[in-house]
Design an enzyme around this catalytic site. Structure first.
Site, short mmCIF file in Angstrom:
data_model
loop_
_atom_site.label_atom_id
_atom_site.label_comp_id
_atom_site.label_asym_id
_atom_site.label_seq_id
_atom_site.Cartn_x
_atom_site.Cartn_y
_atom_site.Cartn_z
N HIS A 59 -3.63 1.32 8.23
CA HIS A 59 -2.26 1.82 8.12
C HIS A 59 -2.19 2.94 7.07
O HIS A 59 -1.62 4.01 7.32
CB HIS A 59 -1.32 0.66 7.74
CG HIS A 59 0.09 1.07 7.47
ND1 HIS A 59 1.15 0.66 8.26
CD2 HIS A 59 0.64 1.87 6.51
CE1 HIS A 59 2.28 1.20 7.78
NE2 HIS A 59 1.98 1.92 6.72
N GLU A 60 -2.78 2.67 5.88
CA GLU A 60 -2.68 3.66 4.80
C GLU A 60 -3.44 4.93 5.15
O GLU A 60 -2.96 6.04 4.90
CB GLU A 60 -3.19 3.07 3.48
CG GLU A 60 -2.37 1.90 2.95
CD GLU A 60 -0.87 2.14 2.95
OE1 GLU A 60 -0.44 3.29 2.79
OE2 GLU A 60 -0.12 1.16 3.14
N CYS A 70 6.58 -0.27 6.63
CA CYS A 70 6.14 0.94 5.91
C CYS A 70 7.27 1.37 4.99
O CYS A 70 8.43 1.39 5.40
CB CYS A 70 5.81 2.05 6.91
SG CYS A 70 5.23 3.56 6.13
N LEU A 71 6.91 1.73 3.77
CA LEU A 71 7.93 2.15 2.80
C LEU A 71 8.62 3.45 3.24
O LEU A 71 9.69 3.76 2.74
CB LEU A 71 7.30 2.32 1.42
CG LEU A 71 6.80 1.01 0.80
CD1 LEU A 71 6.00 1.28 -0.46
CD2 LEU A 71 7.96 0.06 0.52
N GLY A 81 0.82 -1.20 0.00
CA GLY A 81 0.00 0.00 0.00
C GLY A 81 0.86 1.25 0.00
O GLY A 81 2.05 1.21 0.34
N GLN A 84 3.09 9.96 1.14
CA GLN A 84 4.38 9.26 1.07
C GLN A 84 5.16 9.60 -0.21
O GLN A 84 6.36 9.37 -0.27
CB GLN A 84 4.17 7.74 1.13
CG GLN A 84 3.74 7.25 2.51
CD GLN A 84 3.65 5.74 2.52
OE1 GLN A 84 2.64 5.18 2.11
NE2 GLN A 84 4.70 5.07 2.97
N HIS A 104 -1.77 7.49 7.33
CA HIS A 104 -0.82 8.40 6.67
C HIS A 104 -1.48 9.74 6.33
O HIS A 104 -0.81 10.77 6.28
CB HIS A 104 -0.32 7.77 5.37
CG HIS A 104 0.82 6.79 5.55
ND1 HIS A 104 2.05 7.16 6.03
CD2 HIS A 104 0.91 5.46 5.29
CE1 HIS A 104 2.85 6.09 6.06
NE2 HIS A 104 2.17 5.04 5.63
NI NI Z 1 3.10 3.19 5.49
#
Ligand code: NI
Length: 175
Positions: free
Chosen positions: A139-140, A97-98, A47, A52, A143
């Protein structure tokens, strides 16, 4: 299409409150989603949220791979999402997480949620989600409110570098 640079924890864009998208069908929103899809595929996560990639708008993309849950969820584009827990029940699970490359942690999340929002066609989307699917969506969407998963960790003994944590437990996909 382009692969976008992913902001890492500490960048102010990850701490802000993202703005609603006025027109989900706008061509620049479609282009952004195309670039986010390509960026996610390149980075290898499940995701990605627009902040991000340095775009402070309320837009997330995610999918649930077949091996992760009983029910596979195809790539979902969710614009101006809203999450509503279906009960107070929480469950713990691993997350990455990226924006925190290499790190994983165990995070409590609502077990069952309803999420709603809009697709690129401007049509409403509403789904109930459970378990890992619910986790990814939470989670997404976090953000979009400037929240990274470490802010939700309760047990920091289970937060660390995936390469080290892998020695004793399973690790998770990055979102
Ligand atoms: Ni993340």
């Amino acid at each position: 299409m382009a692969i976008l640079k992913i902001a890492r924890m500490g960048h102010p864009v990850l701490r802000g409150i993202a703005q609603p998208i006025a027109d989900p069908t706008a061509p620049d929103v479609r282009r952004l989603v195309q670039d986010m899809v390509e960026t996610l595929a390149d980075a290898g996560g499940v995701g990605l949220a627009a902040p991000q990639v340095h775009v402070p708008l309320r837009l997330v993309i995610f999918f649930v791979p077949a091996q992760r849950a009983a029910e596979e969820v195809p790539l979902t584009v969710l614009i101006n999402p809203v999450i509503e827990p279906l009960s107070d029940q929480m469950e713990e699970g691993g997350e990455g997480c990226l924006s925190l490359p290499g790190l994983v942690g165990v995070v409590p999340r609502f077990s069952a949620i309803r999420y709603s929002g809009f697709g690129l066609d401007g049509k409403p989307i509403e789904r109930e989600a459970y378990g890992y699917h619910a986790r990814v969506a939470q989670h997404e969407c976090d953000h979009l409110d400037g929240i990274l998963y470490p802010a939700r960790i309760q047990d920091f003994s289970r937060f660390g570098y995936a390469e080290e944590m892998r020695r004793e437990s399973a690790t998770e996909d990055a979102g």
